[in-house]
Write a protein that holds these residues in place. Structure first.
Motif, short mmCIF file in Angstrom:
data_model
loop_
_atom_site.label_atom_id
_atom_site.label_comp_id
_atom_site.label_asym_id
_atom_site.label_seq_id
_atom_site.Cartn_x
_atom_site.Cartn_y
_atom_site.Cartn_z
N UNK A 266 0.83 -1.21 0.00
CA UNK A 266 0.00 0.00 0.00
C UNK A 266 0.85 1.25 0.00
N UNK A 267 1.88 1.25 0.84
CA UNK A 267 2.69 2.46 0.99
C UNK A 267 3.38 2.83 -0.31
N UNK A 268 4.00 1.84 -0.97
CA UNK A 268 4.73 2.16 -2.20
C UNK A 268 3.77 2.72 -3.26
N UNK A 269 2.61 2.09 -3.40
CA UNK A 269 1.65 2.58 -4.39
C UNK A 269 1.15 3.98 -4.04
N UNK A 270 0.80 4.17 -2.77
CA UNK A 270 0.19 5.44 -2.39
C UNK A 270 1.20 6.58 -2.34
N UNK A 271 2.43 6.29 -1.91
CA UNK A 271 3.45 7.35 -1.95
C UNK A 271 3.64 7.79 -3.40
N UNK A 272 3.69 6.81 -4.29
CA UNK A 272 3.81 7.12 -5.72
C UNK A 272 2.68 8.02 -6.19
N UNK A 273 1.47 7.73 -5.73
CA UNK A 273 0.32 8.55 -6.12
C UNK A 273 0.45 9.98 -5.63
#
Lengths: 324, 397, 308
Positions: A266-273
């Motif tokens: 979740x963190x990697x995807x959301x930080x990217x967002x």
């Protein structure tokens, strides 16, 4: 037994949260992200079993995802088979490939294993590019049909979400069971000291291979979900870059922790967002954030924020107690 | 147990909040104040653009992004579209298929765009075709690949010339020069692979012999091996398909190895970078290219002349860099959508129909004639053959 | 399996003697560069037990700094020295800012920090130098020297010579200086080294600084051939890592040997079937590892056995 019942409580809570999550998400796009996170979480869970518990690093995990995705894409588009067969084939082929390459590869240790898996991943990607008759090479496979349940096509983000969420919860349960099982105990022993484990009669090679196969099958399964969700597969999606991203998910979330893997995804995807709007500066910021998190929370976000929250919540109470 | 359950709750809330934040696209408003012209008023026309701003294709995506930003500013300064401002929401595809799908979803669902311009690469375009067809939003791609428009997809258009046209043009040139045996050397990205496929299909059909099809990686430091092999064949020319730096290294390696047959490159090298990094070794190389790079040499009655001069001048002023073919593809794509918007206003289906009906549209890539059967609108005549002489582009006769 | 050439089948061709000589020259040059990058991996591995994933970015930065200096009119030796000096500082700074504060963290955490650093550095390189490739002059004339049917560039000779000189320099450093002996002691057993009064923390910083310097040098010597580009470090870093592993990680002569072997494999692979050249190189590397699980010259049990 206490551990196990606690796990079931958490799992039930997570399943309930996953069930109501779409109700609070503001848009289709947010649900799309949730699906992407769910798919990555399944891969990360498998990789976490391998890295966090069995202590074996893989820098080629994207290859298994790719194998699952292409198996599903080719079976459903070119052979016209049901996506469900593709899903089963994706998971089976992921596991089978892991079984075949795992035998020799897992004889390698530490950084040698990292390089071995990396090389394996590179070769798989090159084959995806070059074997055009089968994979369509760099054009990619288009028009992959969605899953359907009793005539109902899972062609909306919401419907796909429930399939992925259910799969992710199952994957979490599965990972939890593995950890609590004999295999899990053996794995932790392998991680602690392979020599000690081996001398006390644990068949380390067999357990390592079992976990490797399992992580490969989970990656293949997730790859198949990805193929039917994105409706398109391309070799660029399954390269070294994605393998690294998966390892980052596991470590950023926190190794040897089931929830850590899910949170890492979740963190990697959301930080990217969050960084999207920075365009060319997004890579700089992402790199800096990654370094900062690992420096300040070396055990990962999951334990790191547990400590942080514990300190924030606990400092008031603890302070009072200390004075008393 | 308590603390970890509490943690689960807190982190869960954080994730939901982040998902929500990510799901609600923010729209930056950009009022433009220019004296002399009536500033546009009312709600803006919103179109989307997605380019490979970061990642391996950023040398394509950056000039495309700069061009789109420049056009937005230019159009609004000139009074907007039908008196209303134009807003171009730009997303980064990172040159990666799954990220491109995300970008498209953000544009369509978050920003409710009327049409999308981009993406930059063939693979990333293929990744969103299914989705664009489903949501029925017109897409004008800036990628070269033939499969984007063949077979025709209702909502998908593209502006760059295809590699097939480039190879048709090269075949024409080879026949003129009486060259019958060629060696192909392409990179293993989507661009090079697509060129390779077309070379293998079209050249033998045209009576040319392809003696070998070699490949290299886009990040390779040397192509000496492949060229040594080619040197050992009876090839009379090397056709190199890739974007810089690869072809520049090929040109240099050919000098080094004494491979003295002509080097024919793709339109992927039609930019200043190639001239700069290949230096002297580029002299004598021939390539099919849009007229942009030889704008000072094309005939004065060429329909593209004034537009190309205009684009080159504006791009220089906006970015301080030389005009760029890739940026030109974005210019054509945005202009195509804007032209349709001027005619029909805020209606995706009508915009699509309008684009399909566009004929005689003068862009940087050529004069476009779209139709229900042709969603690219160009022929091989969009290309001219250009030779590099003394480090400069020269129109080949 | 894909036939060489995908849909259109082209027979794999066996090279002639003259071609083989050229392949060897190219392979050795390529391999020297890989070996140089592998040396950077080796130094940091010996001091810390980690694989520095930012090593490729050290190379890219070295190339970009050197070509900018040369472009700005600095004479070539000065441009290269500037790049090396800048990268020495950057290496030390990376250690001070990101590695030392995380002291005590697991090997894998430190590796992820270097991955973060590589992403960060790549972003900075693109911001500073733009996305396009940039040229660099050769160290001396670009006219090739003919060796019978094959040809070699002066830059190739520079590369091979500099790699040999670097190895010699590192050997002297390790064998003849106090600092080198201290670094070696730390590599063997960090705790024991500390007990006898060797400042292990400073040795870690030194290893990063030296690695940075080697990366800067590797970038400077390869840029005239490959051009400089912000993302050139990914592939070069991977190949360097591969070379270090192939030779046996932690072993300096092994790193160079691994590099040369990888370069020649890649070269011969390209000669056989250029589309599959990396697959051939990686495939043979895997086979070598299966026969010798700790590389060609590796110690019996490698450091950093488990990732945790």
């Amino acid at each position: 037994m206490r551990v196990r019942s606690k796990r079931y409580h958490q799992l039930a809570a997570a399943a309930a949260a996953a069930a109501v999550l779409p109700l609070v998400l503001p848009s289709e796009y947010a649900i799309h992200l949730a699906v992407v996170i769910g798919i990555n979480a399944i891969v990360a869970l498998g990789l976490n079993l391998l890295m966090g518990y069995a202590g074996q690093v893989s820098l080629g995990q994207a290859a298994f995802v790719g194998i699952g995705a292409y198996a599903s894409a080719i079976l459903s588009v070119k052979a016209g088979l049901s996506p469900w067969i593709g899903l089963a084939a994706g998971a089976a082929l992921g596991g089978l490939t892991a079984a075949v390459v795992g035998g020799p590869l897992l004889k390698l240790r530490g950084h040698y294993l990292a390089m071995g898996t990396l090389g394996f991943g590179m070769i798989v990607q090159i084959v995806m590019v070059q074997w055009e008759d089968l994979t369509e090479g760099t054009i990619g496979v288009m028009g992959i049909p969605p899953f359907s349940v009793a005539g109902l096509a899972l062609d909306s983000e919401l419907r796909m979400y429930y399939l992925v969420a259910a799969s992710a919860v199952l994957a979490i349960a599965l990972a939890g069971n593995v950890i609590d099982s004999r295999v899990g105990r053996a794995m932790r022993a392998v991680h602690g000291s392979e020599v000690a484990a081996a001398t006390s009669g644990v068949d380390t090679a067999r357990y390592k291979l079992q976990v490797f196969i399992m992580s490969g099958a989970m990656a293949g399964f997730a790859g198949s979900l990805h193929a039917h969700h994105a409706a398109y597969v391309h070799p660029d999606s399954f390269g070294f870059h994605y393998s690294i991203q998966l390892v980052v998910m596991v470590v950023l979330g926190g190794m040897a922790s089931i929830w850590g893997a899910v949170f890492g995804a979740g963190a990697v995807t959301l930080i990217g967002e969050q960084l999207r709007s920075f365009q060319e500066f997004s890579t700089i910021i992402f790199g800096a954030v990654l370094v900062a998190v690992m420096v300040f929370m070396p055990a990962g976000l999951w334990r790191g924020s547990a400590d942080l929250i514990g300190r924030l919540l606990g400092s008031r109470g603890a302070g009072g107690r200390r004075r008393a | 147990m308590k603390s970890s359950t509490r943690l689960l709750g807190v982190l869960g809330i954080v994730v939901v909040a982040m998902l929500c934040a990510a799901g609600c696209g923010e729209k930056p408003a950009e009022p433009v104040m220019v004296p002399g012209v009536e500033p546009p008023t009312g709600p803006p026309y919103v179109i989307g653009a997605m380019f490979a701003i970061t990642g391996d294709a950023s040398s394509l995506g950056m000039p495309e992004r700069d061009t789109a930003e420049m056009l937005e500013k230019m159009i609004n300064e000139a009074g907007g579209i039908n008196g209303r401002p134009l807003e171009i929401v730009i997303e980064d595809t990172k040159g990666e298929p799954a990220e491109t799908l995300k970008a498209a979803k953000r544009l369509v669902e978050g920003s409710d765009v009327l049409a999308i311009v981009g993406p930059s690469r063939t693979g990333t375009t293929m990744a969103v075709i299914e989705y664009m067809e489903k949501v029925e939003v017109p897409l004008v791609s800036c990628a070269a690949g033939v499969p984007i428009v063949e077979p025709v997809k209702k909502w998908i258009f593209k502006t760059p010339q295809t590699d097939r046209m480039a190879i048709e043009k090269i075949i024409e040139y080879l026949k003129e020069k009486k060259i019958t045996r060629i060696a192909s050397l392409s990179d293993n990205t989507g661009f090079g692979k697509s060129g390779r496929r077309e070379i293998a299909a079209l050249m033998p059909a045209a009576g040319l012999k392809v003696v070998t099809l070699e490949e290299y990686g886009p990040k390779d430091t040397t192509m000496e091996i492949q060229l040594t092999k080619i040197k050992g064949t009876k090839a009379q020319a090397v056709v190199c398909w890739g974007t810089p730096p690869g072809p520049a290294i090929v040109a240099k390696n050919m000098r080094q190895l004494g491979v003295s047959i002509p080097l024919i490159c793709s339109h992927g090298v039609a930019n200043e970078t190639f001239l700069k990094i290949a230096g002297e070794a580029a002299n004598g190389a021939v390539l099919p290219a849009g007229r942009l790079i030889v704008v000072d040499q094309i005939s004065p009655d060429d329909p593209q002349l004034s537009l190309l001069e205009d684009y080159a001048e504006r791009y220089r002023a906006h970015t301080g860099k030389s005009p760029d073919t890739f940026g030109g593809h974005a210019w054509d794509a945005v202009e195509l959508v804007v032209k349709a918007l001027e005619e029909v206003g805020e209606d995706r289906a009508q915009i699509r129909d309008m684009i399909e009906k566009t004929t005689g549209f003068v862009g940087t890539g050529g004069v476009f004639n779209y139709s229900a059967e042709d969603h690219n609108g160009l022929t091989k005549d969009a290309f001219v053959m250009v030779e590099i002489v003394d480090g400069k582009w020269k129109l080949a006769k | 399996m894909p036939a060489c050439g995908g849909r259109t089948l082209y027979a794999m061709t066996l090279p002639t003697g003259a071609q083989l000589l050229q392949y060897l020259i190219s392979g050795l040059t390529l391999g020297s560069v890989y070996g140089m990058i592998a040396l950077g991996f080796t130094l940091i591995h010996n001091a810390t037990g980690i694989v520095n994933f930012a090593q490729g970015e050290f190379v890219a930065f070295g190339a970009l700094i050197a070509l900018s200096c040369s472009e700005a009119g600095l004479p070539m030796p000065l441009a290269v020295l500037t790049a090396m000096a800048a990268m020495t500082l950057l290496g030390a700074a990376l250690e001070r800012a990101a590695i030392r504060p995380a002291r005590g963290a697991s090997v894998i955490t430190l590796i992820i920090i270097t991955i973060g650093a590589s992403i960060l550095l790549r972003g900075i390189a693109m911001w500073q130098w733009g996305p396009d490739a940039l040229p660099m002059r050769h160290f001396s004339s670009e006219d090739p020297i003919h060796l019978g049917p094959a040809s070699i560039l002066r830059q190739h000779l520079w590369i091979m010579g500099i790699v040999v000189a670097t190895m010699l320099g590192l050997w002297l450093l390790a064998e003849r200086t106090q600092v080198g002996k201290a670094m070696r002691a730390c590599a063997v057993d960090r705790e024991a080294a500390q007990l006898v009064g060797i400042p292990a923390a400073r040795m870690v910083m030194l290893s990063f600084a030296l690695s940075g310097m080697l990366g800067g040098l590797a970038g400077s010597i390869v840029a005239p051939l490959s051009m400089g580009q912000y993302n050139m470090g990914i592939m070069l870093g991977l190949k360097g890592f591969c070379a270090a592993i192939l030779g046996g990680i932690g072993n300096a002569p092994g790193a160079v040997l691994g590099g040369l072997l990888l370069g020649i494999l890649e070269s011969l692979g390209a000669g056989l079937c250029s589309g599959m050249k990396d697959a051939v190189a990686f495939g043979i590397m895997l086979m070598v590892l299966l026969v010798r699980p700790t590389g060609l010259l590796g110690r019996r049990a490698g450091r950093g056995e488990a990732v945790g």
